[in-house]
Design an enzyme around this catalytic site. Structure first.
Site, mmCIF file in Angstrom:
data_model
loop_
_atom_site.group_PDB
_atom_site.id
_atom_site.type_symbol
_atom_site.label_atom_id
_atom_site.label_comp_id
_atom_site.label_asym_id
_atom_site.label_seq_id
_atom_site.Cartn_x
_atom_site.Cartn_y
_atom_site.Cartn_z
ATOM 1 N N TRP A 158 10.926 -21.496 10.484
ATOM 2 C CA TRP A 158 10.076 -22.568 11.008
ATOM 3 C C TRP A 158 8.705 -22.620 10.341
ATOM 4 O O TRP A 158 7.960 -23.568 10.536
ATOM 5 C CB TRP A 158 9.898 -22.421 12.526
ATOM 6 C CG TRP A 158 9.705 -20.994 12.972
ATOM 7 C CD1 TRP A 158 10.662 -20.195 13.530
ATOM 8 C CD2 TRP A 158 8.517 -20.197 12.872
ATOM 9 N NE1 TRP A 158 10.145 -18.942 13.784
ATOM 10 C CE2 TRP A 158 8.830 -18.922 13.397
ATOM 11 C CE3 TRP A 158 7.228 -20.418 12.405
ATOM 12 C CZ2 TRP A 158 7.903 -17.885 13.452
ATOM 13 C CZ3 TRP A 158 6.295 -19.389 12.464
ATOM 14 C CH2 TRP A 158 6.644 -18.144 12.980
ATOM 15 N N ASN A 159 8.349 -21.591 9.584
ATOM 16 C CA ASN A 159 6.976 -21.582 9.047
ATOM 17 C C ASN A 159 6.802 -22.542 7.868
ATOM 18 O O ASN A 159 5.730 -23.099 7.670
ATOM 19 C CB ASN A 159 6.543 -20.157 8.667
ATOM 20 C CG ASN A 159 7.485 -19.489 7.696
ATOM 21 O OD1 ASN A 159 8.646 -19.840 7.610
ATOM 22 N ND2 ASN A 159 6.979 -18.523 6.958
ATOM 23 N N SER A 185 15.600 -24.220 14.772
ATOM 24 C CA SER A 185 15.663 -25.172 15.896
ATOM 25 C C SER A 185 14.264 -25.630 16.287
ATOM 26 O O SER A 185 14.089 -26.648 16.939
ATOM 27 C CB SER A 185 16.365 -24.523 17.087
ATOM 28 O OG SER A 185 15.753 -23.288 17.370
ATOM 29 N N GLY A 233 13.966 -15.474 7.175
ATOM 30 C CA GLY A 233 13.597 -15.245 8.570
ATOM 31 C C GLY A 233 13.203 -13.799 8.771
ATOM 32 O O GLY A 233 12.749 -13.127 7.839
ATOM 33 N N SER A 234 13.388 -13.324 9.993
ATOM 34 C CA SER A 234 12.956 -11.965 10.310
ATOM 35 C C SER A 234 13.949 -10.935 9.759
ATOM 36 O O SER A 234 15.131 -11.238 9.564
ATOM 37 C CB SER A 234 12.864 -11.805 11.822
ATOM 38 O OG SER A 234 14.138 -12.009 12.392
ATOM 39 N N GLU A 255 15.489 -13.423 2.431
ATOM 40 C CA GLU A 255 14.033 -13.298 2.304
ATOM 41 C C GLU A 255 13.508 -13.008 3.696
ATOM 42 O O GLU A 255 13.579 -13.861 4.574
ATOM 43 C CB GLU A 255 13.449 -14.594 1.728
ATOM 44 C CG GLU A 255 12.181 -14.315 0.970
ATOM 45 C CD GLU A 255 10.951 -14.762 1.696
ATOM 46 O OE1 GLU A 255 10.543 -14.051 2.650
ATOM 47 O OE2 GLU A 255 10.416 -15.790 1.312
ATOM 48 N N CYS A 289 5.315 -15.697 4.684
ATOM 49 C CA CYS A 289 5.940 -14.393 4.443
ATOM 50 C C CYS A 289 5.074 -13.547 3.517
ATOM 51 O O CYS A 289 5.009 -12.340 3.658
ATOM 52 C CB CYS A 289 7.338 -14.562 3.878
ATOM 53 S SG CYS A 289 7.405 -15.674 2.468
ATOM 54 N N GLU A 387 4.726 -6.666 11.196
ATOM 55 C CA GLU A 387 4.366 -8.028 10.781
ATOM 56 C C GLU A 387 3.747 -8.775 11.969
ATOM 57 O O GLU A 387 4.363 -8.874 13.030
ATOM 58 C CB GLU A 387 5.608 -8.777 10.289
ATOM 59 C CG GLU A 387 5.249 -10.123 9.699
ATOM 60 C CD GLU A 387 6.431 -10.792 8.973
ATOM 61 O OE1 GLU A 387 6.219 -11.344 7.893
ATOM 62 O OE2 GLU A 387 7.563 -10.746 9.494
HETATM 63 O O1 TXE Z 1 13.002 -15.822 13.157
HETATM 64 P P1 TXE Z 1 14.552 -15.709 12.981
HETATM 65 P P2 TXE Z 1 12.125 -15.876 14.469
HETATM 66 C C1 TXE Z 1 9.251 -13.241 11.010
HETATM 67 C C2 TXE Z 1 7.953 -13.276 11.795
HETATM 68 C C3 TXE Z 1 8.381 -13.702 13.153
HETATM 69 C C4 TXE Z 1 9.747 -13.077 13.250
HETATM 70 C C5 TXE Z 1 10.689 -13.722 14.224
HETATM 71 O O2 TXE Z 1 7.408 -11.988 11.876
HETATM 72 O O3 TXE Z 1 7.562 -13.202 14.169
HETATM 73 O O4 TXE Z 1 10.277 -13.208 11.963
HETATM 74 O O5 TXE Z 1 10.818 -15.105 13.979
HETATM 75 C C6 TXE Z 1 18.210 -18.596 12.599
HETATM 76 N N1 TXE Z 1 22.663 -16.123 12.962
HETATM 77 N N2 TXE Z 1 9.477 -14.387 10.172
HETATM 78 O O6 TXE Z 1 12.747 -15.100 15.571
HETATM 79 O O7 TXE Z 1 15.253 -15.381 14.252
HETATM 80 C C7 TXE Z 1 17.124 -19.334 13.343
HETATM 81 O O8 TXE Z 1 17.655 -20.403 14.099
HETATM 82 C C8 TXE Z 1 22.289 -17.081 12.105
HETATM 83 C C9 TXE Z 1 9.300 -14.191 8.763
HETATM 84 O O9 TXE Z 1 11.799 -17.260 14.793
HETATM 85 O O10 TXE Z 1 14.769 -14.786 11.851
HETATM 86 C C10 TXE Z 1 16.269 -19.798 12.202
HETATM 87 O O11 TXE Z 1 16.849 -20.953 11.605
HETATM 88 N N3 TXE Z 1 21.068 -17.653 12.139
HETATM 89 C C11 TXE Z 1 9.932 -15.268 7.944
HETATM 90 C C12 TXE Z 1 16.318 -18.626 11.226
HETATM 91 O O12 TXE Z 1 17.480 -17.908 11.579
HETATM 92 C C13 TXE Z 1 20.210 -17.216 13.074
HETATM 93 C C14 TXE Z 1 9.824 -16.642 8.489
HETATM 94 C C15 TXE Z 1 15.123 -17.675 11.265
HETATM 95 O O13 TXE Z 1 14.949 -17.209 12.582
HETATM 96 C C16 TXE Z 1 20.545 -16.205 13.988
HETATM 97 C C17 TXE Z 1 10.013 -16.702 9.928
HETATM 98 C C18 TXE Z 1 21.847 -15.644 13.913
HETATM 99 N N4 TXE Z 1 22.250 -14.670 14.727
HETATM 100 C C19 TXE Z 1 9.803 -15.591 10.705
HETATM 101 N N5 TXE Z 1 19.484 -15.981 14.798
HETATM 102 C C20 TXE Z 1 9.596 -15.259 6.458
HETATM 103 N N6 TXE Z 1 10.186 -14.316 5.715
HETATM 104 O O14 TXE Z 1 8.894 -16.106 5.959
HETATM 105 C C21 TXE Z 1 18.495 -16.816 14.400
HETATM 106 N N7 TXE Z 1 18.939 -17.573 13.364
#
Ligand code: TXE
Length: 519
Positions: A158-159, A185, A233-234, A255, A289, A387
């Site tokens: 989402w970022n 989402s 993502g995370s 990533e 990130c 983080e």
């Molecule tokens: O990310 P998620 P979240 C880090 C940042 C933040 C933490 C949590 O520290 O506080 O992650 O963020 C999809 N199977 N970053 O919880 O869950 C989800 O719908 C498949 C760093 O919001 O990792 C979204 O599209 N997909 C990062 C995507 O994964 C799944 C950028 C990322 O969500 C899933 C964002 C599953 N089981 C957050 N669960 C960066 N590297 O830039 C979730 N998703």
């Protein structure tokens, strides 16, 4: 509520198959707390149908060749520029970031990417004639080629809904794949708008489809359908994605999180270092990130650096961005982020840190936290080890370069880092000792803009990379060809085995590998 265009786009994202019974997800403007749209929360069957359509469309897209695909993508570059204001306002509405953060780090990146990948895809994926030193294969033709994997799944965060979700689709498309994009989402509207743009630019139906919905549900279904997963993502979710993909031995590129250090050496240009720390730590409200997450400053210049940094951060406007030049630091984007930032600041203060500026949630609707500078921090505090992903800049005093390097490397993450010194050779020498996928000297973050330069994390920050040759080859399968053109009816080593031939081969091997001085 959703505009007609958004509803139509959302419905089309599901290929018109979104029945009235499909559950929906509210999209909220995090800067105001208002619900601005609803999108379908697609289920397994809908995702499977999209995958079927995407696979059916892929051969035709691949057959267009680099030139035909490139024409569509280059038209899209122009579309992004023609529609920049609309794209920026859509991004701002669902992320809460400032107009400038959307303009510079999203629209600028996308426009660059829609030009870069079509111009370079053919060269990066060109067939290679390979020579071998193995005398047994002399005269044979050896070729390495790249074929698109077929259907790529991109799961975005989402970022940066444009840069880090949609941006990953561009090389996948340039390589000849169909793509199923699952945006976060929290921020699906940008992807839906850009998909509309690609259709206007002539992308054939179903080559890129946006599967809106939840992470585990829709995202999980995407993983089960595709031939390769690009996830941002995370680290925690990245591990789950990798485990699920392993069930079908589906390749992944990840990533993940980062805790990027910025080191200020005692001979640094403190004015530049403070400006860079303030900007690269707080732009996009710290939700990048590769943003600066922690700062280490050599003792002789610590006080002066902290004073400069505090001054710069104090002057920043932290308010909703209503257009160009109206705010420097926007809201946070995802609801849990405010609690994480608050927890990290409270933990630091409880353990002895000083808040020099910021340190509160402003009293207004939406997801807000003030830009914050923390001094006198150390590695017992969450703000230096986990983080934060928010508008905080913890600054730690270190005795010398050795301590700075040791602490910079004392992290499970290794995404990127930066070093400031007027002596660039010294700065570069320190940079080479940092355990991270990318390190900048007298700069930060900007390596990301060089699409020729690979960008990927070490340790828990990820797997694989974006950009450069690897950034498009990951969306392909390698195929090695060996063509035997001049040959006898039977190679000497083939059946039947005889003592004489076996001895001869042994002598031949000794001749090849057993002679010569070693040391
Ligand atoms: O990310 P998620 P979240 C880090 C940042 C933040 C933490 C949590 O520290 O506080 O992650 O963020 C999809 N199977 N970053 O919880 O869950 C989800 O719908 C498949 C760093 O919001 O990792 C979204 O599209 N997909 C990062 C995507 O994964 C799944 C950028 C990322 O969500 C899933 C964002 C599953 N089981 C957050 N669960 C960066 N590297 O830039 C979730 N998703």
């Amino acid at each position: 509520m959703a505009s007609l265009q958004q509803e139509q786009t959302a419905a089309r994202a599901g290929n018109g198959s979104v029945a009235t019974a499909t559950p929906t997800i509210d999209v909220t403007n995090p800067a105001t707390g208002e619900v601005i749209a609803q999108v379908p929360d697609l289920g397994r069957e809908q995702v499977a149908e999209m995958a079927r359509l995407g696979r059916a469309a892929q051969p035709g897209w691949e057959a267009l060749g680099f030139e035909g695909r490139g024409r569509v993508l280059l038209r899209m570059q122009r579309w992004v520029m023609d529609n920049a204001d609309r794209v920026i306002r859509t991004i701002v509405s669902e992320t809460g970031k400032t107009y400038e953060d959307a303009q510079l780090a999203e629209v600028n990146y996308a426009a660059n990417a829609f030009g870069f990948w079509p111009r370079n895809a053919e060269e990066y994926l060109a067939e290679e004639r390979v020579k071998t030193a193995n005398v047994m294969l002399k005269g044979k033709k050896l070729v390495l080629r790249y074929r698109p994997v077929g259907l790529v799944g991109v799961i975005g965060p989402w970022n940066y809904p444009l840069t880090n979700g949609f941006g990953d689709c561009v090389p996948a498309l340039a390589a000849g794949n169909s793509v199923l994009l699952k945006p976060s989402s929290v921020t699906p509207l940008t992807s839906l708008l850009l998909a509309e743009g690609l259709r206007e630019c002539g992308l054939p139906e179903h080559v890129l489809q946006v599967a809106t919905g939840s992470g585990g549900g829709t995202g999980g279904a995407v993983i089960d359908e595709v031939d390769m997963v690009m996830f941002t993502g995370s680290t925690e979710t990245g591990k789950k994605v990798m485990a699920q993909a392993a069930e079908r031995v589906t390749p992944v590129s990840l990533e993940l999180g980062g805790k990027d250090p910025l080191i200020v050496l005692s001979d640094a240009d403190l004015e530049r270092a403070a400006n860079a720390a303030a900007y690269y730590g707080l732009f996009n409200t710290g939700q990048t990130c590769i943003s600066v997450e922690r700062v280490y400053v050599e003792a002789p210049v610590y006080d002066e650096f902290v004073a400069k940094l505090t001054d710069k951060v104090r002057g920043l406007r932290n308010q909703p961005s209503t257009g160009p030049g109206t705010s420097e630091v926007g809201s946070l984007t995802s609801p849990p982020q405010v609690d994480i930032v608050e927890q990290h600041v409270r933990d630091a203060v409880d353990k002895g840190a000083r808040v020099l500026v910021g340190g509160h949630r402003p009293e207004r609707p939406g997801l807000w936290y003030e830009p914050t500078v923390l001094a006198d921090v150390d590695h017992s505090m969450l703000c230096m080890t986990e983080e934060t992903f928010g508008p905080t800049l913890p600054v730690m005093k270190v005795a010398d370069t050795e301590e700075a390097v040791r602490l910079a490397n004392d992290s499970p993450y290794g995404l990127s880092a930066s070093v400031f010194s007027k002596d660039v050779a010294r700065g570069e020498a320190v940079a080479r000792r940092i355990e991270a996928g990318a390190v900048c000297v007298n700069d930060a973050v900007t390596n990301y803009l060089a699409l020729e330069l690979p960008m990927g994390g070490w340790k828990a920050s990820g797997l694989g990379s974006r950009h450069g040759a690897g950034g498009i080859r990951k969306y392909t399968k390698q195929q090695s060809l060996l063509v035997s053109r001049f040959h006898t009816k039977r190679e000497l080593y083939m059946f039947p085995y005889t003592p004489r031939m076996t001895r001869l081969i042994g002598r031949f091997q000794k001749l090849l590998y057993g002679r010569g001085k070693r040391d």
